[in-house]
Design an enzyme around this catalytic site. Structure first.
Site, short mmCIF file in Angstrom:
data_model
loop_
_atom_site.label_atom_id
_atom_site.label_comp_id
_atom_site.label_asym_id
_atom_site.label_seq_id
_atom_site.Cartn_x
_atom_site.Cartn_y
_atom_site.Cartn_z
NE ARG A 54 4.92 5.69 -4.75
CZ ARG A 54 4.90 6.81 -4.04
NH1 ARG A 54 6.01 7.29 -3.55
NH2 ARG A 54 3.77 7.45 -3.80
CB THR A 55 2.48 3.78 -11.17
OG1 THR A 55 2.32 3.14 -9.91
CG2 THR A 55 2.26 2.78 -12.28
CE LYS A 83 -12.17 18.65 -27.49
NZ LYS A 83 -11.55 18.57 -28.83
CG HIS A 132 -1.09 -1.44 -9.31
ND1 HIS A 132 -0.28 -1.30 -10.43
CD2 HIS A 132 -0.84 -0.36 -8.54
CE1 HIS A 132 0.43 -0.19 -10.32
NE2 HIS A 132 0.10 0.41 -9.18
C1 NCD Z 1 -0.67 2.12 -5.10
C2 NCD Z 1 -1.82 2.29 -6.07
O1 NCD Z 1 -1.90 3.27 -6.82
O2 NCD Z 1 -2.65 1.39 -6.07
N1 NCD Z 1 0.40 2.96 -5.38
C3 NCD Z 1 1.30 2.63 -6.35
O3 NCD Z 1 0.96 2.37 -7.47
N2 NCD Z 1 2.59 2.55 -5.99
C4 NCD Z 1 -1.09 2.12 -3.68
C5 NCD Z 1 -1.96 3.23 -3.17
O4 NCD Z 1 -2.34 4.15 -3.86
O5 NCD Z 1 -2.28 3.14 -1.99
#
Ligand code: NCD
Length: 359
Positions: A54-55, A83, A132
């Protein structure tokens, strides 16, 4: 908008900045055609040292919907990192080729480190089990659009609160909004880390910790489920013991408020059964779409910022050692000392307590 030039943690945001960003996002939703060429000629650098669906895709889609180009990688194999190139050097290069950098890494503090060497804005797309912040933008957009307001609500955070970086950023962002309290639902082994709880106390946020999801459901306005983060466990047996600890089923929603929102950053791994998907309170797929839309608003702002050369940072200034093996300072030894804004004995990259070395 004001001076926000990077988004490595929620502390880079202000309420005014968020309000303006959200207003722009709503306009993008209402009039997408107006923005189709608004970043024509700009380039996004997308550096994913850790898996993502998703991200990564939502940033790429966001850039392309604004007319921008994208280059990058979703696996560091095939880059000079394999490297042995330092993060600082890789960032200097990618910054010189692009207008904004998005970085995800398993190492905590990597985006903070990247921002020290980048003359273009750096966005943290997840740094280990730490933060995040763009998932938080996604979550705030979802709550605002689906609920009409952010605030005056009880939020249940359930699952792996220890390693779940999305919830670490989300609680911090909630300090911007009135009357938000929390039910923190996790097994004792997966409670929030000390630095998150300390910060909640400093910020005067009201919370109660508990282990049982079903007991808490009736009081919640938002239930935010998270995945047990297998990749961050040091003890595989502990993971196996805890992995199925929470499973939200349709039946459990009988006691929930009729307008409760069920959120999840996704991917899920069994913690929400699929029969919940069609409940009108489940908004996790909408949430993923809002992620692309708010990232469009963010890129639109960042990609037009003038370049800003970074001051020289010397490794000799490193006088303290962070003991966290997941911290970026454990591999990138040239990084200068940074102190967390939480407390002087905490690392400015990962926020964990440091052992001060006497020189
Ligand atoms: C999350 C992450 O990568 O922290 N996913 C996301 O970015 N939508 C949650 C997860 O990985 O559980």
């Amino acid at each position: 908008m004001n001076q926000v030039r990077k988004l490595v943690s929620v502390s880079d945001m202000t309420k005014e900045w968020w309000d303006a960003l959200y207003t722009r996002c709503c306009d993008i939703i209402a009039r997408p055609g107006v923005y189709a060429d608004s970043c024509r000629g700009k380039i996004l650098s997308s550096m994913f040292y850790e898996p993502s669906t998703r991200t990564n895709f939502s940033f790429q889609a966001a850039a392309q919907r604004l007319g921008a180009g994208v280059f990058g990688f979703s696996d560091p194999v095939g880059t000079s990192a394999s490297k042995g190139e330092t993060l600082a050097d890789t960032i200097r290069m990618t910054a010189s080729y692009s207008d904004t950098i998005v970085i995800r890494s398993p190492q905590e503090g990597s985006a903070t480190a990247a921002a020290l060497y980048s003359e273009v804005p750096v966005i943290n797309a997840g740094d280990g089990g730490h933060f995040h912040p763009t998932q938080t933008l996604t979550d705030l957009t979802t709550i605002a659009r689906e609920r009409g307001e952010i605030g005056n609500m009880r939020v249940g955070l359930c699952g792996d609160l220890k390693h779940g970086r999305t919830v670490h950023s989300l609680v911090e962002a909630m300090t911007m909004f009135p009357n938000v309290s929390f039910s923190l639902i996790s097994p004792p082994e997966l409670r929030f880390p000390e630095y998150v709880l300390d910060q909640m106390k400093v910020n005067g946020q009201e919370y109660e910790e508990s282990e049982t999801l079903a007991d808490r459901i009736p009081e919640l306005d938002i239930l935010y489920m998270t995945r047990i983060q297998r990749e961050r466990f040091q003890d595989a047996a502990q993971y196996r013991r805890l992995k199925d600890v929470y499973v939200l089923s349709k039946k459990m929603l009988d006691n929930a408020k009729s307008n409760m929102l069920i959120m999840h950053p996704l991917p899920r791994y069994g913690e929400i059964s699929t029969d919940v998907d069609y409940d009108p309170r489940a908004v996790y797929f909408e949430q993923a779409r809002y992620g692309m839309l708010i990232r469009m608003a963010l890129l639109l702002e960042f990609m037009h910022m003038p370049r800003q050369p970074q001051p020289y940072m010397a490794g000799e200034d490193l006088k303290a050692e962070c003991q966290n093996p997941a911290c970026i300072t454990s591999s990138d030894l040239y990084l200068p000392k940074l102190i967390s804004n939480l407390a002087p004995d905490r690392c400015g990259y990962c926020d964990k307590k440091m052992t001060v070395m006497l020189l």
